[in-house]
Write a protein that holds these residues in place. Structure first.
Motif, PDB file in Angstrom:
ATOM      1  N   GLU A 193      -0.483  32.115 -25.476  1.00 26.67           N
ATOM      2  CA  GLU A 193      -0.742  33.474 -25.736  1.00 26.67           C
ATOM      3  C   GLU A 193      -0.690  34.066 -27.035  1.00 26.67           C
ATOM      4  O   GLU A 193       0.080  35.035 -27.255  1.00 26.67           O
ATOM      5  CB  GLU A 193      -0.017  34.293 -24.546  1.00 26.67           C
ATOM      6  N   PRO A 194      -1.146  33.383 -28.290  1.00 28.26           N
ATOM      7  CA  PRO A 194      -0.799  33.762 -29.407  1.00 28.26           C
ATOM      8  C   PRO A 194      -1.275  35.165 -29.760  1.00 28.26           C
ATOM      9  O   PRO A 194      -0.708  35.832 -30.711  1.00 28.26           O
ATOM     10  CB  PRO A 194      -1.406  32.615 -30.411  1.00 28.26           C
ATOM     11  N   THR A 195      -2.097  35.682 -29.029  1.00 27.42           N
ATOM     12  CA  THR A 195      -3.031  37.106 -29.685  1.00 27.42           C
ATOM     13  C   THR A 195      -2.333  38.139 -28.770  1.00 27.42           C
ATOM     14  O   THR A 195      -2.844  39.273 -29.160  1.00 27.42           O
ATOM     15  CB  THR A 195      -4.417  36.971 -29.546  1.00 27.42           C
ATOM     16  N   ALA A 196      -1.347  37.677 -27.822  1.00 23.32           N
ATOM     17  CA  ALA A 196      -0.857  38.826 -27.054  1.00 23.32           C
ATOM     18  C   ALA A 196      -0.292  39.936 -27.771  1.00 23.32           C
ATOM     19  O   ALA A 196      -0.665  41.157 -27.426  1.00 23.32           O
ATOM     20  CB  ALA A 196       0.241  38.482 -26.176  1.00 23.32           C
ATOM     21  N   ALA A 197       0.216  39.812 -29.002  1.00 24.40           N
ATOM     22  CA  ALA A 197       1.024  41.065 -29.596  1.00 24.40           C
ATOM     23  C   ALA A 197       0.103  41.316 -30.830  1.00 24.40           C
ATOM     24  O   ALA A 197       0.734  42.059 -31.916  1.00 24.40           O
ATOM     25  CB  ALA A 197       2.520  40.728 -29.894  1.00 24.40           C
ATOM     26  N   LEU A 198      -1.073  40.618 -31.276  1.00 23.16           N
ATOM     27  CA  LEU A 198      -1.684  40.743 -32.319  1.00 23.16           C
ATOM     28  C   LEU A 198      -2.783  41.953 -32.662  1.00 23.16           C
ATOM     29  O   LEU A 198      -3.422  42.247 -31.393  1.00 23.16           O
ATOM     30  CB  LEU A 198      -2.353  39.533 -32.894  1.00 23.16           C
ATOM     31  N   SER A 199      -3.017  42.477 -33.510  1.00 24.33           N
ATOM     32  CA  SER A 199      -4.113  43.476 -33.588  1.00 24.33           C
ATOM     33  C   SER A 199      -5.406  42.836 -34.006  1.00 24.33           C
ATOM     34  O   SER A 199      -5.272  41.512 -33.888  1.00 24.33           O
ATOM     35  CB  SER A 199      -3.892  44.479 -34.989  1.00 24.33           C
ATOM     36  N   ARG A 200      -6.558  43.579 -33.689  1.00 23.45           N
ATOM     37  CA  ARG A 200      -7.745  42.810 -33.829  1.00 23.45           C
ATOM     38  C   ARG A 200      -8.058  42.011 -34.948  1.00 23.45           C
ATOM     39  O   ARG A 200      -8.485  40.942 -34.971  1.00 23.45           O
ATOM     40  CB  ARG A 200      -8.764  43.906 -33.543  1.00 23.45           C
ATOM     41  N   ALA A 201      -7.622  42.656 -36.165  1.00 18.60           N
ATOM     42  CA  ALA A 201      -7.828  42.000 -37.261  1.00 18.60           C
ATOM     43  C   ALA A 201      -6.842  40.865 -37.674  1.00 18.60           C
ATOM     44  O   ALA A 201      -7.543  39.665 -38.085  1.00 18.60           O
ATOM     45  CB  ALA A 201      -7.573  42.778 -38.600  1.00 18.60           C
ATOM     46  N   GLU A 202      -5.810  40.957 -37.200  1.00 28.36           N
ATOM     47  CA  GLU A 202      -4.874  39.589 -37.079  1.00 28.36           C
ATOM     48  C   GLU A 202      -5.125  38.479 -36.153  1.00 28.36           C
ATOM     49  O   GLU A 202      -5.171  37.567 -36.608  1.00 28.36           O
ATOM     50  CB  GLU A 202      -3.393  40.213 -36.715  1.00 28.36           C
ATOM     51  N   ALA A 203      -5.998  39.048 -35.232  1.00 27.71           N
ATOM     52  CA  ALA A 203      -6.282  37.968 -34.242  1.00 27.71           C
ATOM     53  C   ALA A 203      -7.542  37.084 -34.875  1.00 27.71           C
ATOM     54  O   ALA A 203      -7.507  35.903 -34.888  1.00 27.71           O
ATOM     55  CB  ALA A 203      -6.838  38.451 -32.880  1.00 27.71           C
TER      56      ALA A 203
END
Lengths: 344, 511
Positions: free
Chosen positions: B172-182
């Protein structure tokens, strides 16, 4: 609740009981086995060990440390630590002796000593709970401060008073039993009642088990934390009065290093330093083990230096067994073990 | 092209793992090719994390074989995993925030000078090279903790790449990411796929899986349910595979009728959220929806007195409730099941009985003494109601499954007989069977006249279980929806405040 909510759901999780669980067995009786083995050993090898007067002597000699350890158990159950109790012994003893010399009646002097100890504990607790400081550091500070206070009040000299009015609390007998032993028994009865039979006790365990969950479950965490230091301080104050009565004087050096013996007794008794798990009865047994060990070794003419070696090994062994039974996969640190072997 | 295809990069055959009474993995097969992103999906408790732990060397498998390039390998420790080129990027990052980026990147094999001391110059140089390989432009001398979570994750991936990882597992790498970071992460994943790394991508987000993955595997209850190429399968198929039934009947409940207002919140603000105003009636389940960080949990904590209020009034059954802490809130008739069961809800080492009884002890005291036997009987009764096995009463709560642990927290408030229950993510980390039981219990509690405020990130759950939905965005309630007459799209539209590829449907549009 109405009938509507009865018997919800279907799946029932099977809970298997392990045939023999060393951890549970050790929790219940392990420490008693150690004590029994130790007593048998001493009865066989230490001359005069099993005589009634010697056993009463052991009981009297452990009472100060056992009373300290009772208070320490509360503190450690909440996941804290109190390093200042040894210094509280000195301060409360000094205050009680000075008061007695000034003409304060014996019961009032004893209570004054306890109040002084409780006040020191209150300071420890309030600093830890409400200022959010680490108890280790707070009590390290008060340990030094209070020792300094004891030296300051006495100008560094013992105050000897051969006519000390409360000397019986250290040296007297009641129905053939040394008074400090009776005091110790009362302290343990009170401690046992508080921990095992009251809501307060459950809250102490809850705070040590998980402070955040305790708060959300309706436990006044800060108040509980403050109270355990207060209780430990009162115990130390009482221990200080007994100590002063036994040596019939106020010693600014009294109780030096006693905090560590108290911690050792608590840990020997199976209370986890992380908090939330332990029994007051275990602490009492832990204190007795330490007392039997030192008295027995003296009777066997084991030199003092060797006694220290043996005591140290016993403490480490007890903690090792405790940690062995706690062993799980969590002891691995993925942070370090994830890396490849060092390249040359 | 060779006549016979090369063996897969990684292959698991008939791997099983048992934890006490639970079979966490039941003879599963799984394979991963070089240059492939293989998505792994399943409910919590499906066995994804167990598989990951086996690959990481944190748990030994019980049976089965693991092959790499067709050759059997043995993974007994994280060191073995790393030596075989398997790297895991966990949800919780394995980094040291107080060290610099360069130091983190070199952790475990720091370059040394010939005197055996740390070679700071080489450390910095190597770090710059590693960061350049993943195209990250960060100063390696910065403290890692000063970076955003997304950038910290990049650093961890850089570390894996530098250790020549051939298999990279992302949990779940994008669970804590902002859209741009994802987006940045997706680019990096494409890059790694192109360079021949095999990636196992664990995620709960359908759209992301369809965007990234080449193949998908679904686990359920420790078993391998199916593997398919993305072009051969649709999201509803995957949901069906994950839950083992159509989603509808998971939430099914007969219609309920709401009674008197129990919770009345007016202009409540504090802790960076609000002001919010809403009501919850007796016999009603109100769901609070919104993105992570929209302030749902904070509202719950303000009502429960665990965070201080700035302004606003809260009434319970018409009486003002002004708790200065949770103790007051509980005596006002509020109970809360917190978001994080293990950290905020439970005393893991304590018995099930102690965990359930803790908030009701004042009811079982006479002259300062606890009535142990009465408590025992009362707790046993609540456990029976929730189908928690009676012989579990003395066991430490940590020995129960996630679902039963959650039931223990719920039982605490059943025993207390609270008027209002705030349930924050009540089914997080709970398997599907226990989920169903928790839903049935929520329904039964509502029928028994309780008011229930449920906070949930799981949109189908929030819509399916509740009567009404409050959607939050930026600390405010932006709209109120009738659960029977809304859709996930509509809720998401309000939660994000942006139109998707189509305009939202108005109220009253049936699902």
């Amino acid at each position: 609740m109405t009938k509507d909510t009865e018997n919800l759901g279907r799946a029932v999780e099977p809970v298997r009981r392990e045939p023999f669980d060393f951890a549970r067995w050790w929790d219940r009786v392990g420490i008693l086995v150690v004590l029994a083995a130790l007593v048998v050993f001493m009865a066989v090898f230490a001359p005069n060990f099993a005589r009634i007067d010697n056993l009463l002597n052991i009981a009297r000699s452990i009472s100060v440390n056992a009373i300290l350890a009772a208070g320490m158990t509360f503190v450690i159950l909440t996941g804290g630590i109190d390093l200042s109790v040894g210094s509280i012994i000195a301060v409360s003893g000094v205050v009680a002796v000075i008061a007695a010399i000034a003409g304060v009646p014996a019961p009032a002097a004893v209570i004054l000593g306890m109040v002084v100890g409780a006040a020191c504990g209150l300071a420890n607790g309030a600093l830890s709970a409400y200022m959010g400081l680490a108890p280790f550091i707070v009590t390290l500070g008060t340990m030094t401060f209070l020792r300094g206070l004891a030296y300051t009040i006495t100008a560094g000299q013992p105050i000897v008073s051969s006519a000390l009015n409360f000397r019986d609390i250290g040296n007297g007998y009641f129905a053939g039993i040394p008074v400090p032993v009776i005091v110790m028994a009362i302290v343990y009865l009170v401690a046992w009642f508080l921990l095992e039979r009251t809501r307060y006790g459950r809250h102490v365990y809850a705070v040590g088990g998980n402070p955040e969950a305790a708060k959300l479950a309706g436990v006044r965490v800060k108040r509980i934390i403050t109270s355990v230091y207060l209780f430990a301080g009162a115990c130390a104050g009482l221990a200080g009065v007994i100590f002063a009565a036994r040596v019939v004087s106020a010693q600014p050096t009294a109780g030096t290093g006693y905090e560590l013996d108290a911690i050792a007794a608590v840990v020997l008794g199976g209370t986890a330093l992380a908090g939330g798990r332990g029994r007051i009865v275990g602490t009492l047994i832990g204190s007795v083990i330490l007392g039997v060990l030192s008295t027995g070794l003296i009777l066997m003419n084991v030199p003092f230096f060797t006694q220290l070696l043996i005591k140290g090994v016993v403490i480490i062994l007890a903690v090792a067994i405790d940690s062995l039974k706690q062993r799980t996969f969590s002891f691995r640190l993925p942070l370090f073990s994830r890396s490849a072997p060092p390249r040359s | 092209m060779t006549p016979s295809p090369p063996p897969p990069l990684l292959r698991l055959e008939q791997v099983s793992k048992r934890f006490g009474p639970t079979l966490a993995l039941n003879n599963v097969d799984f394979d991963l090719h070089a240059g492939e992103v293989h998505a792994l999906m399943g409910e919590n408790g499906a066995g994804k994390s167990t598989l990951m732990k086996i690959l990481a060397g944190n748990q030994p498998r019980d049976t089965g074989r693991i092959l790499m390039d067709g050759k059997e390998i043995d993974i007994r420790s994280p060191r073995d995993a790393s030596a075989h080129g398997i790297a895991i990027i966990h949800q919780e990052l394995n980094t040291v925030p107080d060290m610099t980026i360069a130091e983190n990147l070199a952790l475990g094999h720091e370059p040394l000078t010939r005197f055996g001391t740390l070679d700071r110059r080489a450390l910095g140089r190597q770090a710059s090279e590693k960061l350049a390989r993943i195209g990250a432009d960060i100063d390696p001398q910065r403290r890692l903790g000063s970076l955003s979570i997304g950038m910290q994750q990049m650093v961890e991936i850089a570390r894996a790449v530098s250790e020549n990882a051939r298999v990279l597992v992302l949990d779940e790498p994008t669970a804590a990411l902002s859209r741009a970071e994802a987006q940045q992460l997706y680019q990096l994943i494409d890059q790694m796929r192109a360079s021949g790394v095999g990636l196992i991508y664990i995620s709960h987000r359908m759209e992301e899986v369809w965007q990234l993955a080449d193949r998908i595997t679904v686990f359920r209850d420790g078993a391998h349910i199916g593997t398919a190429r993305m072009q051969d399968i649709t999201p509803p198929d995957v949901v069906r595979m994950m839950v083992g039934r159509a989603m509808g009947d998971l939430y099914d409940h007969p219609p309920r009728t709401a009674g008197e207002v129990v919770l009345d919140v007016e202009g409540l603000a504090g802790n960076g959220v609000g002001p919010v105003s809403f009501t919850v009636r007796a016999g009603e389940v109100v769901a609070m929806s919104g993105l992570i960080g929209s302030g749902r949990t904070e509202v719950g904590r303000l009502i429960f007195g665990s965070d201080p209020r700035e302004v606003g009034t809260v009434r319970i059954d018409g009486r003002p409730s002004m708790p200065s802490d949770c103790v007051d809130a509980i005596s006002d008739g509020i109970g809360m099941v917190p978001e994080n069961r293990k950290e905020q809800g439970l005393f893991l080492g304590h018995s099930v009985e102690d965990n359930i009884a803790i908030s009701s002890l004042d009811r079982y005291v006479t002259a300062g003494v606890l009535h142990s036997s009465t408590i025992h009987a009362a707790v046993a009764e609540e456990m029976a109601r929730l189908r928690l096995r009676a012989n579990a009463i003395d066991l430490p709560v940590k020995s129960l499954s996630g679902g039963n642990q959650q039931k223990a927290v719920l039982a605490r408030w059943l025993l207390r007989d609270s008027r209002l229950l705030i349930l924050d993510e009540p089914t997080r980390g709970v398997d599907i069977g226990a989920k169903r039981e928790i839903y049935e219990m929520i329904d039964a509690l509502a029928r028994a006249g309780k008011a229930i405020l449920m906070i949930s990130s799981d949109l189908p759950e929030a819509i399916g279980v509740s009567d009404r939905l409050l959607v939050m965005r930026g600390g405010r309630i932006v709209c109120e929806l009738v659960s029977d007459a809304t859709s996930e799209e509509e809720v998401m539209f309000h939660a994000t405040g942006t139109a998707g590829d189509r305009a939202p449907q108005g109220h009253g549009d049936p699902q």
